[in-house]
Design an enzyme around this catalytic site. Structure first.
Site, mmCIF file in Angstrom:
data_model
loop_
_atom_site.group_PDB
_atom_site.id
_atom_site.type_symbol
_atom_site.label_atom_id
_atom_site.label_comp_id
_atom_site.label_asym_id
_atom_site.label_seq_id
_atom_site.Cartn_x
_atom_site.Cartn_y
_atom_site.Cartn_z
ATOM 1 N N ASP A 151 11.236 -11.397 -9.663
ATOM 2 C CA ASP A 151 12.463 -12.182 -9.880
ATOM 3 C C ASP A 151 13.105 -12.500 -8.533
ATOM 4 O O ASP A 151 13.590 -11.609 -7.841
ATOM 5 C CB ASP A 151 13.414 -11.375 -10.771
ATOM 6 C CG ASP A 151 14.705 -12.101 -11.070
ATOM 7 O OD1 ASP A 151 14.902 -13.236 -10.590
ATOM 8 O OD2 ASP A 151 15.548 -11.525 -11.794
ATOM 9 N N HIS A 186 -8.155 -11.096 1.446
ATOM 10 C CA HIS A 186 -8.775 -9.939 0.802
ATOM 11 C C HIS A 186 -9.256 -8.922 1.836
ATOM 12 O O HIS A 186 -9.601 -7.791 1.487
ATOM 13 C CB HIS A 186 -9.951 -10.405 -0.062
ATOM 14 C CG HIS A 186 -10.293 -9.475 -1.174
ATOM 15 N ND1 HIS A 186 -9.825 -8.177 -1.257
ATOM 16 C CD2 HIS A 186 -11.068 -9.642 -2.282
ATOM 17 C CE1 HIS A 186 -10.297 -7.599 -2.346
ATOM 18 N NE2 HIS A 186 -11.060 -8.467 -2.980
#
Length: 435
Positions: free
Chosen positions: A369, A151
């Site tokens: 994908d 982060h």
């Protein structure tokens, strides 16, 4: 159903080409971000190659992708990232479980096992900025690909941009993306003397409660009912995020109050992605970094509040931030203005109930994908003591109209929260992912 995973391999993946820069400047917001990973787990039920071929393709494409996202292969050093090409960690694991059985009998407590394992006592400063874990299910029934990024350099929008680029590279052999890094475009750099003043995120000394993470699912029909209940004269058509967050905050607040002898003030912090609110001439929509701001809602210890009231305040404060961004863009003071806004919440007393809320809705998780189709499911987990916080993350269901809410509360509050009938009128606790 608990997933027992066996780690079968672990290696460091380095960029295919050397980093074009030595260092990446961190902003003051980057440095104040907690030392945690932003993580997501993608589950796929169809693999066209063998597990060995699939894994090798992922490693090769990850190396290529790191050449474009080169800071993720570096390490944090003081107030910047050393783009030293140390690489990302790639872990491979296996389980005898079949993916359909796992998703049909989902045990959310086991999801953390799909994330990278960190050495006990290891400081967040020593973590790789990017860790990947690929877990193959039994009998070729599926695979889980988890991605965890620090982060300190990325928010969730950045993670999705990275994973989509990696998946495209895997599926098509290349990506034509041009990657830009926010650095100090919006938020200013910290003064050089500030490094020594930063609060440590390496200690768990302030963690006194055990936190529990639960998954609740809001179906489209129930969201419509909730939005109707949340409507008011000032906000006749609430968004689904406004309605769901307001319900969750109300119920979580009630759970906390039931366990306290003396009620505390409650503050809700709602994160906002400012990429959607600034022109592309200032920063591209897919820029990598922490481009977050937000707003807070506060309630006194004795205050009672209804959902329409929360929604109305939610909308008012959100519009205030949007207006502030517009005004500060004209004066080139956007970063300072947003930092001042966030400081209002950070400076609050520690004797309050603080709820960190974040919507990941509309993020294209289900477009990731790797060559054999979209994920059958996208899960969320936290995996270290540094993730212990009262918080809520909303993610779209695969169909796009429903919402999955991942809620972390102290154990004693969660035991009350899961039985809240107002909540259960609209949400289902951890239903099967697949029928």
């Amino acid at each position: 159903m608990e997933a027992k995973l066996e780690v079968t391999g672990k290696e460091v993946i380095k960029p295919a080409s050397p980093s074009p820069r030595d260092r990446l400047q961190l902003s003051i917001l980057d440095l104040y971000c907690p030392g945690i990973y932003v993580s997501t787990i993608f589950f796929y039920d169809l693999i066209t190659e063998s597990s060995e071929v699939f894994s090798e393709n992922l490693k090769l494409s990850l190396s290529e992708t790191l050449s474009r996202f080169y800071p993720l292969a570096g390490r944090i050093e003081g107030l910047s990232i050393s783009c030293n090409d140390e690489g990302a960690v790639f872990t491979e694991a296996r389980t005898d479980l079949l993916l359909p059985d796992f998703l049909r009998n989902l045990n959310t407590d086991s999801l953390s096992g799909f994330l990278p394992t960190l050495a006990a006592g290891e400081s967040p400063a020593a973590w790789p900025l990017l860790s990947v874990k690929v877990t193959f299910f039994g009998s070729g029934s599926g695979v889980a690909v988890s991605v965890s990024v620090s982060h300190k350099i990325c928010d969730i929008a950045s993670l999705v941009t990275f994973v989509k680029d990696w998946a495209t590279t895997t599926a098509k052999g290349k990506s034509n993306s041009t990657i830009e890094f926010a650095e100090t475009t919006i938020y200013p750099p910290p003064p050089s003397h500030m490094y020594e003043q930063f609060p440590s995120t390496d200690s768990d000394s302030n963690i006194t409660s055990k936190y529990v993470l639960k998954r609740f699912v809001f179906e489209p029909s129930k969201i419509a009912e909730l939005k109707h209940k949340a409507a008011s004269e000032s906000v006749p058509v609430p968004t689904r995020v406004e309605a769901i967050m307001s319900l969750i905050w109300r119920c979580a607040r009630n759970s906390s109050r039931s366990n306290l002898l003396i009620p505390r003030q409650a503050v809700m912090w709602q994160a906002m992605d400012i990429r959607l609110r600034i022109p592309s001439s200032v920063a591209p929509k897919d820029v990598i970094g922490n481009l977050q701001s937000g707003f807070s809602l506060k309630k006194d210890a004795e205050s009672e509040f209804e959902i329409p009231e929360i929604v109305a305040t939610f909308r008012k404060n959100k519009e205030r931030v949007n207006e502030m961004i517009k005004e500060s863009l004209q004066g080139n003071t956007i970063g300072q203005s947003l930092l001042s806004l966030m400081a209002e919440t950070v400076s609050e007393s520690t004797e309050i109930d603080r709820y960190i809320m974040s919507s990941w809705c509309r993020k294209p998780f289900y477009e990731v994908d790797f060559g054999s189709g979209s994920p059958v499911w996208v899960g969320y987990a936290s995996h270290t003591i540094y993730d212990n916080m009262v918080g809520v993350v909303l993610i779209d269901s695969k169909e796009g109209d429903g919402v999955e809410a991942w809620i972390s509360l102290p154990e004693e509050d969660m035991s009350v929260f899961v039985d809240d009938q107002e909540l259960l009128a609209y949400a289902v606790l951890n239903p099967p992912v697949v029928a």
